[in-house]
Design a protein around this motif. Structure first.
Motif, PDB file in Angstrom:
ATOM      1  N   ASP A  45       8.868  15.314 -13.428  1.00  0.00           N
ATOM      2  CA  ASP A  45       9.959  14.763 -12.938  1.00  0.00           C
ATOM      3  C   ASP A  45      11.275  15.284 -13.431  1.00  0.00           C
ATOM      4  OD1 ASP A  45       8.497  13.907 -10.814  1.00  0.00           O
ATOM      5  OD2 ASP A  45       8.063  11.883 -11.838  1.00  0.00           O
ATOM      6  N   ASP A  46      11.263  15.019 -15.048  1.00  0.00           N
ATOM      7  CA  ASP A  46      12.259  15.322 -15.951  1.00  0.00           C
ATOM      8  C   ASP A  46      12.768  16.769 -15.531  1.00  0.00           C
ATOM      9  OD1 ASP A  46      13.882  14.507 -18.083  1.00  0.00           O
ATOM     10  OD2 ASP A  46      12.690  16.206 -19.245  1.00  0.00           O
ATOM     11  N   ARG A  47      11.866  17.534 -15.624  1.00  0.00           N
ATOM     12  CA  ARG A  47      12.373  19.045 -15.417  1.00  0.00           C
ATOM     13  C   ARG A  47      12.817  19.384 -14.120  1.00  0.00           C
ATOM     14  NH1 ARG A  47      10.880  17.827 -19.908  1.00  0.00           N
ATOM     15  NH2 ARG A  47      10.613  19.107 -21.705  1.00  0.00           N
ATOM     16  N   ARG A  48      12.375  18.716 -13.012  1.00  0.00           N
ATOM     17  CA  ARG A  48      12.899  18.857 -11.724  1.00  0.00           C
ATOM     18  C   ARG A  48      14.251  18.362 -11.773  1.00  0.00           C
ATOM     19  NH1 ARG A  48       9.874  15.419  -9.186  1.00  0.00           N
ATOM     20  NH2 ARG A  48       8.330  17.131  -8.838  1.00  0.00           N
ATOM     21  N   ALA A  49      14.613  17.191 -12.344  1.00  0.00           N
ATOM     22  CA  ALA A  49      15.758  16.557 -12.527  1.00  0.00           C
ATOM     23  C   ALA A  49      16.938  17.426 -13.167  1.00  0.00           C
ATOM     24  CB  ALA A  49      15.811  15.312 -12.920  1.00  0.00           C
ATOM     25  N   ARG A  50      16.361  18.370 -14.072  1.00  0.00           N
ATOM     26  CA  ARG A  50      17.325  19.522 -14.487  1.00  0.00           C
ATOM     27  C   ARG A  50      17.291  20.688 -13.940  1.00  0.00           C
ATOM     28  NH1 ARG A  50      15.022  19.370 -21.038  1.00  0.00           N
ATOM     29  NH2 ARG A  50      15.211  17.162 -21.331  1.00  0.00           N
ATOM     30  N   GLY A  51      16.721  20.655 -12.776  1.00  0.00           N
ATOM     31  CA  GLY A  51      16.947  21.930 -11.702  1.00  0.00           C
ATOM     32  C   GLY A  51      15.846  23.084 -11.928  1.00  0.00           C
ATOM     33  N   LEU A  52      14.944  22.732 -12.719  1.00  0.00           N
ATOM     34  CA  LEU A  52      13.839  23.616 -12.894  1.00  0.00           C
ATOM     35  C   LEU A  52      13.070  23.699 -11.504  1.00  0.00           C
ATOM     36  CD1 LEU A  52      14.780  23.369 -15.676  1.00  0.00           C
ATOM     37  CD2 LEU A  52      12.538  24.208 -16.428  1.00  0.00           C
ATOM     38  N   ARG A  53      12.603  24.834 -10.996  1.00  0.00           N
ATOM     39  CA  ARG A  53      11.635  25.118 -10.018  1.00  0.00           C
ATOM     40  C   ARG A  53      10.285  24.838 -10.516  1.00  0.00           C
ATOM     41  NH1 ARG A  53      14.081  29.995 -10.457  1.00  0.00           N
ATOM     42  NH2 ARG A  53      12.035  30.979 -10.644  1.00  0.00           N
ATOM     43  N   TYR A  54       9.310  25.015  -9.623  1.00  0.00           N
ATOM     44  CA  TYR A  54       8.006  24.429  -9.863  1.00  0.00           C
ATOM     45  C   TYR A  54       7.383  25.382 -10.828  1.00  0.00           C
ATOM     46  CZ  TYR A  54       2.948  23.514  -9.584  1.00  0.00           C
ATOM     47  OH  TYR A  54       1.770  23.207  -9.873  1.00  0.00           O
ATOM     48  N   GLN A  55       7.594  26.655 -10.678  1.00  0.00           N
ATOM     49  CA  GLN A  55       7.006  27.902 -11.512  1.00  0.00           C
ATOM     50  C   GLN A  55       7.421  27.805 -12.993  1.00  0.00           C
ATOM     51  OE1 GLN A  55       4.164  29.620 -10.393  1.00  0.00           O
ATOM     52  NE2 GLN A  55       4.309  29.967 -12.593  1.00  0.00           N
ATOM     53  N   GLN A  56       8.631  27.373 -13.067  1.00  0.00           N
ATOM     54  CA  GLN A  56       9.466  27.363 -14.295  1.00  0.00           C
ATOM     55  C   GLN A  56       8.806  26.224 -14.981  1.00  0.00           C
ATOM     56  OE1 GLN A  56      13.505  27.122 -12.782  1.00  0.00           O
ATOM     57  NE2 GLN A  56      13.903  29.106 -13.635  1.00  0.00           N
ATOM     58  N   ARG A  57       8.772  25.138 -14.304  1.00  0.00           N
ATOM     59  CA  ARG A  57       8.044  23.757 -14.958  1.00  0.00           C
ATOM     60  C   ARG A  57       6.544  24.143 -15.489  1.00  0.00           C
ATOM     61  NH1 ARG A  57       9.965  21.063 -10.010  1.00  0.00           N
ATOM     62  NH2 ARG A  57       8.070  20.690  -9.675  1.00  0.00           N
ATOM     63  N   CYS A  58       5.777  24.928 -14.631  1.00  0.00           N
ATOM     64  CA  CYS A  58       4.469  25.305 -15.008  1.00  0.00           C
ATOM     65  C   CYS A  58       4.574  26.117 -16.288  1.00  0.00           C
ATOM     66  CB  CYS A  58       3.737  25.913 -13.890  1.00  0.00           C
ATOM     67  SG  CYS A  58       3.388  24.597 -12.607  1.00  0.00           S
ATOM     68  N   ASP A  59       5.447  27.146 -16.169  1.00  0.00           N
ATOM     69  CA  ASP A  59       5.553  28.089 -17.314  1.00  0.00           C
ATOM     70  C   ASP A  59       5.764  27.166 -18.631  1.00  0.00           C
ATOM     71  OD1 ASP A  59       4.818  29.965 -15.555  1.00  0.00           O
ATOM     72  OD2 ASP A  59       6.808  30.793 -15.444  1.00  0.00           O
ATOM     73  N   ARG A  64       4.306  25.147 -23.962  1.00  0.00           N
ATOM     74  CA  ARG A  64       4.131  24.296 -24.770  1.00  0.00           C
ATOM     75  C   ARG A  64       2.581  23.825 -25.104  1.00  0.00           C
ATOM     76  NH1 ARG A  64       7.560  19.338 -24.183  1.00  0.00           N
ATOM     77  NH2 ARG A  64       9.671  19.718 -24.119  1.00  0.00           N
ATOM     78  N   GLU A  65       1.786  24.195 -24.357  1.00  0.00           N
ATOM     79  CA  GLU A  65       0.333  24.026 -24.819  1.00  0.00           C
ATOM     80  C   GLU A  65      -0.183  25.112 -25.550  1.00  0.00           C
ATOM     81  OE1 GLU A  65      -1.539  24.541 -20.739  1.00  0.00           O
ATOM     82  OE2 GLU A  65      -1.058  22.368 -20.212  1.00  0.00           O
ATOM     83  N   ALA A  66       0.430  26.317 -25.516  1.00  0.00           N
ATOM     84  CA  ALA A  66       0.189  27.458 -26.368  1.00  0.00           C
ATOM     85  C   ALA A  66       0.714  27.057 -27.912  1.00  0.00           C
ATOM     86  CB  ALA A  66       0.619  28.606 -25.978  1.00  0.00           C
ATOM     87  N   LEU A  67       1.880  26.161 -28.011  1.00  0.00           N
ATOM     88  CA  LEU A  67       2.551  26.016 -29.066  1.00  0.00           C
ATOM     89  C   LEU A  67       1.675  25.086 -29.883  1.00  0.00           C
ATOM     90  CD1 LEU A  67       6.181  26.026 -28.325  1.00  0.00           C
ATOM     91  CD2 LEU A  67       5.267  27.544 -29.928  1.00  0.00           C
ATOM     92  N   ALA A  68       1.048  24.179 -29.091  1.00  0.00           N
ATOM     93  CA  ALA A  68       0.227  22.845 -29.665  1.00  0.00           C
ATOM     94  C   ALA A  68      -0.916  23.577 -30.111  1.00  0.00           C
ATOM     95  CB  ALA A  68      -0.119  21.877 -28.559  1.00  0.00           C
ATOM     96  N   LYS A  69      -1.491  24.536 -29.336  1.00  0.00           N
ATOM     97  CA  LYS A  69      -2.821  25.256 -29.685  1.00  0.00           C
ATOM     98  C   LYS A  69      -2.539  25.947 -31.136  1.00  0.00           C
ATOM     99  CE  LYS A  69      -6.258  28.499 -28.285  1.00  0.00           C
ATOM    100  NZ  LYS A  69      -6.649  29.390 -27.054  1.00  0.00           N
ATOM    101  N   THR A  70      -1.315  26.591 -30.963  1.00  0.00           N
ATOM    102  CA  THR A  70      -1.112  27.232 -32.550  1.00  0.00           C
ATOM    103  C   THR A  70      -1.094  26.296 -33.468  1.00  0.00           C
ATOM    104  OG1 THR A  70       0.259  28.942 -31.312  1.00  0.00           O
ATOM    105  CG2 THR A  70       0.666  28.771 -33.489  1.00  0.00           C
ATOM    106  N   LEU A 111       6.504  33.126 -25.835  1.00  0.00           N
ATOM    107  CA  LEU A 111       5.616  32.696 -26.920  1.00  0.00           C
ATOM    108  C   LEU A 111       6.002  33.298 -28.078  1.00  0.00           C
ATOM    109  CD1 LEU A 111       4.020  30.283 -27.814  1.00  0.00           C
ATOM    110  CD2 LEU A 111       2.084  31.909 -27.498  1.00  0.00           C
ATOM    111  N   ARG A 112       5.807  34.516 -28.261  1.00  0.00           N
ATOM    112  CA  ARG A 112       6.139  35.243 -29.237  1.00  0.00           C
ATOM    113  C   ARG A 112       7.585  35.337 -29.916  1.00  0.00           C
ATOM    114  NH1 ARG A 112       3.411  39.474 -30.961  1.00  0.00           N
ATOM    115  NH2 ARG A 112       2.611  40.080 -29.176  1.00  0.00           N
ATOM    116  N   SER A 113       8.527  35.042 -29.125  1.00  0.00           N
ATOM    117  CA  SER A 113       9.986  35.189 -29.591  1.00  0.00           C
ATOM    118  C   SER A 113      10.074  33.533 -30.048  1.00  0.00           C
ATOM    119  CB  SER A 113      11.058  35.427 -28.255  1.00  0.00           C
ATOM    120  OG  SER A 113      10.830  34.392 -27.452  1.00  0.00           O
ATOM    121  N   THR A 114       9.501  32.526 -29.505  1.00  0.00           N
ATOM    122  CA  THR A 114       9.551  31.339 -29.890  1.00  0.00           C
ATOM    123  C   THR A 114       8.937  31.008 -31.233  1.00  0.00           C
ATOM    124  OG1 THR A 114       9.489  30.231 -27.589  1.00  0.00           O
ATOM    125  CG2 THR A 114       8.897  28.875 -29.436  1.00  0.00           C
ATOM    126  N   LEU A 115       7.493  31.592 -31.552  1.00  0.00           N
ATOM    127  CA  LEU A 115       7.181  31.584 -32.827  1.00  0.00           C
ATOM    128  C   LEU A 115       7.930  32.398 -34.001  1.00  0.00           C
ATOM    129  CD1 LEU A 115       3.441  31.872 -31.703  1.00  0.00           C
ATOM    130  CD2 LEU A 115       4.589  29.822 -32.445  1.00  0.00           C
TER     131      LEU A 115
END
Length: 159
Positions: A45-59, A64-70, A111-115
């Motif tokens: 809901d928060d990301r939709r309000a910011r204008g992100l499409r469904y696929q962008q939200r899922c991505d 974020r899940e990969a960052l938490a796993k890291t 993820l690589r560029s974020t890390l």
């Protein structure tokens, strides 16, 4: 009479403040949910309000899940081997990136560029980051900064 009105207003105000959490808790218990579904819905809901499409939200959620796993894996490794903290973090980064690249190569690059932009203090849990801090402080030699190091902190960009 005034006391009853004040207490009534207080009870109504308290109910209004606690209404949402109480209803959410009851719904979670009735539906057998641990709250995760509600959090995912709020995220979308928060990301939709910011204008992100469904696929962008899922991505974004997938990264974020990969960052938490890291964070979890790297912290476990550093917790058992603080002197090898750098290698443990690098190994974890590569493993998680590889896992993500197996089905989403485009997200693996994100993820690589974020890390790449995160320090060990951003990746590790606070306790493990403090252990690395202590290790680095113990091994750091006090040397005087060079003239270039001093000048680098004095540079002011024009404009």
């Amino acid at each position: 009479m005034v006391d009853i009105l004040i207490w009534t207003a207080f009870v109504i105000l308290g109910f209004a403040i606690l209404h949402e959490p109480i209803i959410a808790w009851v719904e979670d218990k009735l539906n057998g949910d641990d709250g995760h579904t509600r959090m995912v819905t709020a995220f979308h809901d928060d990301r939709r309000a910011r204008g992100l499409r469904y696929q962008q939200r899922c991505d974004e959620l997938r990264v974020r899940e990969a960052l938490a796993k890291t964070r979890r894996i790297a912290s476990d490794r550093v917790g058992t081997n603080v002197p090898g903290w750098f290698d443990n973090i690098q190994l974890t980064k590569e493993e998680v990136i590889s896992d993500l690249a197996s089905d989403r190569p485009d997200l693996a690059e994100v993820l690589r560029s974020t890390l790449r932009d995160l320090s060990y203090g951003d990746i590790l849990y606070p306790r493990e980051a403090q252990a690395v801090d202590r290790l680095c402080l113990q091994s750091a030699k006090r040397v005087a900064p060079t003239d270039d190091q001093i000048a680098a902190l004095r540079i002011v960009r024009p404009g």
